[in-house]
Design an enzyme around this catalytic site. Sequence first.
Site, PDB file in Angstrom:
ATOM      1  N   PRO A 276       0.821  -1.216   0.000  1.00 50.49           N
ATOM      2  CA  PRO A 276       0.000   0.000   0.000  1.00 50.49           C
ATOM      3  C   PRO A 276       0.853   1.263   0.000  1.00 50.49           C
ATOM      4  O   PRO A 276       1.864   1.334   0.693  1.00 50.49           O
ATOM      5  CB  PRO A 276      -0.786  -0.104   1.314  1.00 50.49           C
ATOM      6  CG  PRO A 276       0.080  -0.919   2.212  1.00 50.49           C
ATOM      7  CD  PRO A 276       0.876  -1.862   1.338  1.00 50.49           C
ATOM      8  N   CYS A 345       1.233  28.727 -17.398  1.00 49.69           N
ATOM      9  CA  CYS A 345       0.620  29.109 -18.673  1.00 49.69           C
ATOM     10  C   CYS A 345       0.007  27.908 -19.381  1.00 49.69           C
ATOM     11  O   CYS A 345       0.491  27.469 -20.429  1.00 49.69           O
ATOM     12  CB  CYS A 345       1.663  29.783 -19.548  1.00 49.69           C
ATOM     13  SG  CYS A 345       2.465  31.126 -18.672  1.00 49.69           S
ATOM     14  N   GLU A 346      -0.999  27.323 -18.784  1.00 54.67           N
ATOM     15  CA  GLU A 346      -1.739  26.192 -19.353  1.00 54.67           C
ATOM     16  C   GLU A 346      -3.166  26.312 -18.857  1.00 54.67           C
ATOM     17  O   GLU A 346      -3.384  26.537 -17.656  1.00 54.67           O
ATOM     18  CB  GLU A 346      -1.210  24.852 -18.808  1.00 54.67           C
ATOM     19  CG  GLU A 346       0.224  24.542 -19.069  1.00 54.67           C
ATOM     20  CD  GLU A 346       0.422  23.565 -20.228  1.00 54.67           C
ATOM     21  OE1 GLU A 346      -0.563  23.104 -20.843  1.00 54.67           O
ATOM     22  OE2 GLU A 346       1.588  23.303 -20.521  1.00 54.67           O
ATOM     23  N   TYR A 373       1.275  10.857  -3.951  1.00 57.77           N
ATOM     24  CA  TYR A 373       1.374  11.292  -5.350  1.00 57.77           C
ATOM     25  C   TYR A 373       1.199  12.800  -5.476  1.00 57.77           C
ATOM     26  O   TYR A 373       0.672  13.300  -6.469  1.00 57.77           O
ATOM     27  CB  TYR A 373       0.376  10.518  -6.240  1.00 57.77           C
ATOM     28  CG  TYR A 373       0.496   9.026  -6.071  1.00 57.77           C
ATOM     29  CD1 TYR A 373       1.604   8.349  -6.547  1.00 57.77           C
ATOM     30  CD2 TYR A 373      -0.474   8.292  -5.372  1.00 57.77           C
ATOM     31  CE1 TYR A 373       1.757   6.974  -6.348  1.00 57.77           C
ATOM     32  CE2 TYR A 373      -0.337   6.920  -5.172  1.00 57.77           C
ATOM     33  CZ  TYR A 373       0.781   6.278  -5.668  1.00 57.77           C
ATOM     34  OH  TYR A 373       0.927   4.933  -5.459  1.00 57.77           O
TER      35      TYR A 373
END
Length: 417
Positions: A276, A345-346, A373
């Site tokens: 895990p 810038c996205e 994560y």
Amino acid sequence: MHKKHLGFSYKNQILHAESVAITDLMAVYGSPLYVYSRMDIENNWREFDQAFGDHPHLVCYAVKANSNLAVLNVLAKLGSGFDIVSIGELERVLVAGGKAGKCVFSGVAKTKIEIERALEVGVRCFNVESASELSRIESVARSVGKQAPISIRVNPNVDAKTHPYISTGLKENKFGVDMSNAIDLYQQAQDSKYLNVQGLDCHIGSQITEVSPFLDALDKVLVLLKQLKDKGIGITHLDLGGGIGIDYEGEQTIDIQNYIDVMISKVENIEIILEPGRAIVGNAGIFMTKVEFLKQNSEHSFAIVDGAMNDLLRPSFYNAYHQVLPINKNAKGIQAHWDLVGPICETGDFLAKNRALSLSEGDYLALMSAGAYGFTMSSNYNTRPRVAEVMVSGTNHQLVRQRESVQDLFAQERLYE
Ligand code: LLP
């Protein structure tokens, strides 16, 4: 039910990590910031470990979920094993005080150098993902005159009912070996004096919130186990991977004790390994960010924050949901349904969408359940330094990763002369 981030709660309307006010942490360490609760990490690991009772087992924390040395060290002190997928993760575990003999080495493309190092330090087992990889491990073992302990990772072809990017147990995925080819591979391994058959392995995906796919996989693996036994191929451990889902937005998820009870009832006299990652660190960490600007037009309300997709990629990459909480519940600002967007810038640079919050410029916000994560998937896109990480334990807090400096980001680069 999974106990959701117990380490994070409001006291006097202010969000705390254990006994420390997050406002204090922001004043000391700045923004953006990852904050981890040591107590949550320990309790989550112990929940797995204790659920096995007397049944032989090893909980191998999946390092990729959060590989900070302090996190690994906390787990190593509890006696944890580790699931690693690269030489980098192996070296981290060793530096953090983990034992090579408790590491299982997963991943579809282990290099010669990685295999050599793993044999040198004596990892517990290689989880082998293809015939070619088995040959490579055998040839490296021969060249260094050692026996490599192996498991074959089989692909049980079950639907994990999770996001397609994190589903791994279907035939269309690159992971593992078809069940039908596994016996031949085991036979080959059994016949080699440089390979030592130890386990049988599978991992079907991540953020799985129902127990049924795990039990389907287990049943299939047990059939194979019996076939191997009949051929005189002894298996001493069963590695059932990770993938246990956590509660991100109030979803029902897996009861760990129940899952492990069922497992134990079906598997006698064989050690069980689990890997895990998310279930140990996911709800034990948060990502803190500051509202720089509020920008409203006729269609949308944007809160432009200092954290971005390079710091916490999951919303952009998987459309993942992270709950957003204010640091101060009493703060009065502009009430709206806000999109939290970053400075990158996205258009895909968002951390959350359409959240009912009362905001002012300068407010701090917590993205919950960001311990897994989160930092490990962060990058330097837009030449943004990776953020600092802090661990809290009771009333204490410590910096466990310094914020990168801008100079760090191009220190390895050279002009072409
Ligand atoms: N074992 C193996 C072989 C794995 O590939 C993984 C995760 C784990 C164990 C741990 O799985 P967990 O218990 O954490 O679910 N970046 C994605 C998750 C990718 C998972 C990859 N493999 C996310 O943010 O949702």
